[in-house]
Scaffold this motif. Structure first.
Motif, PDB file in Angstrom:
ATOM      1  N   TYR A 123      24.337 -39.619  57.600  1.00 28.62           N
ATOM      2  CA  TYR A 123      24.266 -38.669  56.490  1.00 28.62           C
ATOM      3  C   TYR A 123      25.411 -37.649  56.577  1.00 28.62           C
ATOM      4  O   TYR A 123      26.084 -37.388  55.576  1.00 28.62           O
ATOM      5  CB  TYR A 123      22.913 -37.956  56.484  1.00 28.62           C
ATOM      6  CG  TYR A 123      22.894 -36.753  55.587  1.00 28.62           C
ATOM      7  CD1 TYR A 123      22.902 -36.898  54.196  1.00 28.62           C
ATOM      8  CD2 TYR A 123      22.913 -35.469  56.111  1.00 28.62           C
ATOM      9  CE1 TYR A 123      22.918 -35.795  53.370  1.00 28.62           C
ATOM     10  CE2 TYR A 123      22.924 -34.365  55.291  1.00 28.62           C
ATOM     11  CZ  TYR A 123      22.932 -34.526  53.912  1.00 28.62           C
ATOM     12  OH  TYR A 123      22.974 -33.428  53.093  1.00 28.62           O
ATOM     13  N   VAL A 124      25.640 -37.102  57.758  1.00 28.02           N
ATOM     14  CA  VAL A 124      26.715 -36.111  57.920  1.00 28.02           C
ATOM     15  C   VAL A 124      28.066 -36.736  57.605  1.00 28.02           C
ATOM     16  O   VAL A 124      28.887 -36.140  56.893  1.00 28.02           O
ATOM     17  CB  VAL A 124      26.685 -35.488  59.338  1.00 28.02           C
ATOM     18  CG1 VAL A 124      27.940 -34.675  59.616  1.00 28.02           C
ATOM     19  CG2 VAL A 124      25.435 -34.631  59.514  1.00 28.02           C
ATOM     20  N   VAL A 125      28.301 -37.940  58.103  1.00 30.52           N
ATOM     21  CA  VAL A 125      29.568 -38.621  57.817  1.00 30.52           C
ATOM     22  C   VAL A 125      29.700 -38.881  56.316  1.00 30.52           C
ATOM     23  O   VAL A 125      30.786 -38.734  55.741  1.00 30.52           O
ATOM     24  CB  VAL A 125      29.710 -39.904  58.666  1.00 30.52           C
ATOM     25  CG1 VAL A 125      30.893 -40.750  58.212  1.00 30.52           C
ATOM     26  CG2 VAL A 125      29.853 -39.525  60.142  1.00 30.52           C
TER      27      VAL A 125
ATOM     28  N   ALA B 252      15.035 -37.210  52.057  1.00 33.30           N
ATOM     29  CA  ALA B 252      15.465 -36.534  50.827  1.00 33.30           C
ATOM     30  C   ALA B 252      16.982 -36.365  50.807  1.00 33.30           C
ATOM     31  O   ALA B 252      17.631 -36.606  49.775  1.00 33.30           O
ATOM     32  CB  ALA B 252      14.764 -35.186  50.692  1.00 33.30           C
ATOM     33  N   ALA B 253      17.553 -35.954  51.930  1.00 34.27           N
ATOM     34  CA  ALA B 253      19.000 -35.726  51.996  1.00 34.27           C
ATOM     35  C   ALA B 253      19.771 -37.035  51.846  1.00 34.27           C
ATOM     36  O   ALA B 253      20.755 -37.110  51.094  1.00 34.27           O
ATOM     37  CB  ALA B 253      19.355 -35.041  53.307  1.00 34.27           C
ATOM     38  N   LEU B 254      19.334 -38.080  52.542  1.00 40.69           N
ATOM     39  CA  LEU B 254      20.037 -39.360  52.482  1.00 40.69           C
ATOM     40  C   LEU B 254      19.895 -40.000  51.105  1.00 40.69           C
ATOM     41  O   LEU B 254      20.850 -40.584  50.584  1.00 40.69           O
ATOM     42  CB  LEU B 254      19.529 -40.294  53.576  1.00 40.69           C
ATOM     43  CG  LEU B 254      20.376 -41.524  53.855  1.00 40.69           C
ATOM     44  CD1 LEU B 254      21.798 -41.159  54.235  1.00 40.69           C
ATOM     45  CD2 LEU B 254      19.739 -42.365  54.949  1.00 40.69           C
ATOM     46  N   THR B 255      18.737 -39.863  50.500  1.00 34.97           N
ATOM     47  CA  THR B 255      18.541 -40.383  49.144  1.00 34.97           C
ATOM     48  C   THR B 255      19.476 -39.675  48.165  1.00 34.97           C
ATOM     49  O   THR B 255      20.107 -40.319  47.318  1.00 34.97           O
ATOM     50  CB  THR B 255      17.072 -40.229  48.715  1.00 34.97           C
ATOM     51  OG1 THR B 255      16.249 -40.976  49.613  1.00 34.97           O
ATOM     52  CG2 THR B 255      16.851 -40.707  47.287  1.00 34.97           C
ATOM     53  N   ALA B 256      19.591 -38.366  48.295  1.00 38.67           N
ATOM     54  CA  ALA B 256      20.505 -37.605  47.426  1.00 38.67           C
ATOM     55  C   ALA B 256      21.947 -38.028  47.664  1.00 38.67           C
ATOM     56  O   ALA B 256      22.739 -38.152  46.713  1.00 38.67           O
ATOM     57  CB  ALA B 256      20.329 -36.106  47.662  1.00 38.67           C
ATOM     58  N   SER B 257      22.300 -38.265  48.909  1.00 38.93           N
ATOM     59  CA  SER B 257      23.655 -38.712  49.222  1.00 38.93           C
ATOM     60  C   SER B 257      23.926 -40.095  48.630  1.00 38.93           C
ATOM     61  O   SER B 257      24.984 -40.340  48.036  1.00 38.93           O
ATOM     62  CB  SER B 257      23.865 -38.733  50.733  1.00 38.93           C
ATOM     63  OG  SER B 257      25.160 -39.178  51.057  1.00 38.93           O
ATOM     64  N   ASP B 258      22.965 -41.008  48.794  1.00 35.95           N
ATOM     65  CA  ASP B 258      23.123 -42.340  48.199  1.00 35.95           C
ATOM     66  C   ASP B 258      23.302 -42.243  46.687  1.00 35.95           C
ATOM     67  O   ASP B 258      24.150 -42.933  46.103  1.00 35.95           O
ATOM     68  CB  ASP B 258      21.926 -43.232  48.539  1.00 35.95           C
ATOM     69  CG  ASP B 258      21.966 -43.758  49.968  1.00 35.95           C
ATOM     70  OD1 ASP B 258      23.069 -43.886  50.538  1.00 35.95           O
ATOM     71  OD2 ASP B 258      20.886 -44.052  50.510  1.00 35.95           O
TER      72      ASP B 258
ATOM     73  N   ARG C  25      12.260 -42.092  68.763  1.00 33.64           N
ATOM     74  CA  ARG C  25      12.219 -41.570  67.393  1.00 33.64           C
ATOM     75  C   ARG C  25      13.336 -40.557  67.187  1.00 33.64           C
ATOM     76  O   ARG C  25      14.039 -40.583  66.182  1.00 33.64           O
ATOM     77  CB  ARG C  25      10.857 -40.937  67.120  1.00 33.64           C
ATOM     78  CG  ARG C  25      10.671 -40.439  65.713  1.00 33.64           C
ATOM     79  CD  ARG C  25       9.237 -39.887  65.545  1.00 33.64           C
ATOM     80  NE  ARG C  25       8.982 -39.505  64.186  1.00 33.64           N
ATOM     81  CZ  ARG C  25       9.304 -38.320  63.664  1.00 33.64           C
ATOM     82  NH1 ARG C  25       9.873 -37.398  64.417  1.00 33.64           N
ATOM     83  NH2 ARG C  25       9.043 -38.048  62.406  1.00 33.64           N
ATOM     84  N   GLU C  26      13.514 -39.683  68.152  1.00 38.73           N
ATOM     85  CA  GLU C  26      14.589 -38.688  68.078  1.00 38.73           C
ATOM     86  C   GLU C  26      15.953 -39.367  68.032  1.00 38.73           C
ATOM     87  O   GLU C  26      16.822 -38.982  67.246  1.00 38.73           O
ATOM     88  CB  GLU C  26      14.510 -37.726  69.267  1.00 38.73           C
ATOM     89  CG  GLU C  26      15.635 -36.715  69.345  1.00 38.73           C
ATOM     90  CD  GLU C  26      15.551 -35.603  68.324  1.00 38.73           C
ATOM     91  OE1 GLU C  26      16.535 -34.827  68.228  1.00 38.73           O
ATOM     92  OE2 GLU C  26      14.541 -35.482  67.610  1.00 38.73           O
ATOM     93  N   ALA C  27      16.155 -40.380  68.858  1.00 37.68           N
ATOM     94  CA  ALA C  27      17.427 -41.112  68.863  1.00 37.68           C
ATOM     95  C   ALA C  27      17.684 -41.754  67.505  1.00 37.68           C
ATOM     96  O   ALA C  27      18.803 -41.697  66.976  1.00 37.68           O
ATOM     97  CB  ALA C  27      17.429 -42.166  69.970  1.00 37.68           C
ATOM     98  N   ALA C  28      16.655 -42.358  66.917  1.00 37.41           N
ATOM     99  CA  ALA C  28      16.796 -42.992  65.608  1.00 37.41           C
ATOM    100  C   ALA C  28      17.110 -41.952  64.525  1.00 37.41           C
ATOM    101  O   ALA C  28      17.984 -42.169  63.684  1.00 37.41           O
ATOM    102  CB  ALA C  28      15.527 -43.765  65.260  1.00 37.41           C
ATOM    103  N   LEU C  29      16.405 -40.832  64.560  1.00 36.12           N
ATOM    104  CA  LEU C  29      16.670 -39.772  63.589  1.00 36.12           C
ATOM    105  C   LEU C  29      18.096 -39.241  63.739  1.00 36.12           C
ATOM    106  O   LEU C  29      18.773 -38.970  62.742  1.00 36.12           O
ATOM    107  CB  LEU C  29      15.663 -38.628  63.746  1.00 36.12           C
ATOM    108  CG  LEU C  29      14.248 -38.907  63.250  1.00 36.12           C
ATOM    109  CD1 LEU C  29      13.290 -37.813  63.728  1.00 36.12           C
ATOM    110  CD2 LEU C  29      14.216 -39.043  61.739  1.00 36.12           C
ATOM    111  N   ARG C  30      18.570 -39.093  64.986  1.00 36.59           N
ATOM    112  CA  ARG C  30      19.937 -38.615  65.223  1.00 36.59           C
ATOM    113  C   ARG C  30      20.954 -39.592  64.643  1.00 36.59           C
ATOM    114  O   ARG C  30      21.951 -39.178  64.060  1.00 36.59           O
ATOM    115  CB  ARG C  30      20.206 -38.416  66.718  1.00 36.59           C
ATOM    116  CG  ARG C  30      19.379 -37.381  67.423  1.00 36.59           C
ATOM    117  CD  ARG C  30      19.691 -35.957  67.096  1.00 36.59           C
ATOM    118  NE  ARG C  30      21.056 -35.572  67.350  1.00 36.59           N
ATOM    119  CZ  ARG C  30      21.624 -34.527  66.741  1.00 36.59           C
ATOM    120  NH1 ARG C  30      20.963 -33.795  65.879  1.00 36.59           N
ATOM    121  NH2 ARG C  30      22.875 -34.220  66.994  1.00 36.59           N
ATOM    122  N   LEU C  31      20.712 -40.900  64.809  1.00 39.01           N
ATOM    123  CA  LEU C  31      21.632 -41.903  64.271  1.00 39.01           C
ATOM    124  C   LEU C  31      21.689 -41.845  62.741  1.00 39.01           C
ATOM    125  O   LEU C  31      22.765 -41.876  62.147  1.00 39.01           O
ATOM    126  CB  LEU C  31      21.216 -43.306  64.729  1.00 39.01           C
ATOM    127  CG  LEU C  31      21.502 -43.634  66.183  1.00 39.01           C
ATOM    128  CD1 LEU C  31      20.733 -44.875  66.621  1.00 39.01           C
ATOM    129  CD2 LEU C  31      23.004 -43.826  66.398  1.00 39.01           C
TER     130      LEU C  31
END
Length: 169
Positions: free
Chosen positions: A48-50, A81-87, A37-43
């Motif tokens: 998101y950061v990129v 929330a962050a990825l949705t805002a980025s999208d 789960r941690e690995a998936a969240l990191r990916l």
């Protein structure tokens, strides 16, 4: 179909695919699958950061990042929330950018200090490919754990977004 129209469709697809993946990531057992789960969240956080870094490049502004991930991994709820805002940011950007702006080359500096230069169109294409690659990595983790996978194909998205395509066949 114009390049701008295709990019709009691809970023709509990407937002859909990201949402589908994040929904499937809820199936990780926090105790049993902690490391995966941690690995998936990191990916996903990396994508998101990129996205944030390249949004700054597209706008010709600076950004706060010195690496392509954050030190701490956000919880799934915050990442969603962050990825949705980025999208949404990218979808809105594509509603205002002109074809001329898409073809302009922009110089920037990567987080490792190397210099880069890409057209806005190339940057956007990079982000589509980059996020798809990493969604696939998360999909492999889900698959290895026998967890259900999202439908992450452009063809499925197109036919869900435009059901009339099924009638045209």
């Amino acid at each position: 179909m114009s390049t701008l129209s295709l990019l709009r469709t691809l970023f709509n697809y990407r937002a859909w695919a990201n949402a589908e993946l994040l929904k499937k990531m809820e199936n990780f057992d926090i105790d049993l699958h902690a490391q995966d789960r941690e690995a998936a969240l990191r990916l996903v956080n990396h994508t998101y950061v990129v996205d944030k870094i390249f949004a700054a490049h597209l706008m010709g502004t600076g950004h706060e990042f010195t690496t392509d991930n954050t030190a701490d991994t956000p919880p799934l709820r915050d990442l969603r929330a962050a990825l949705t805002a980025s999208d949404e940011w990218y979808q809105n950007f594509l509603e205002t950018v002109t074809p001329e702006q898409l073809s302009e080359s922009v110089s920037f500096v990567f987080t490792d200090g190397d210099r880069g230069c890409m057209s806005r169109e190339e940057m956007l294409t990079h982000l589509i490919i980059h996020s798809g690659y990493h969604r696939g990595e998360v999909g492999r983790i889900l698959s290895r754990l026998s967890l259900s996978l999202p439908w992450d194909t452009f063809a499925v998205y197109l036919h869900q977004a435009e059901p009339s395509r099924r009638l045209a066949a």
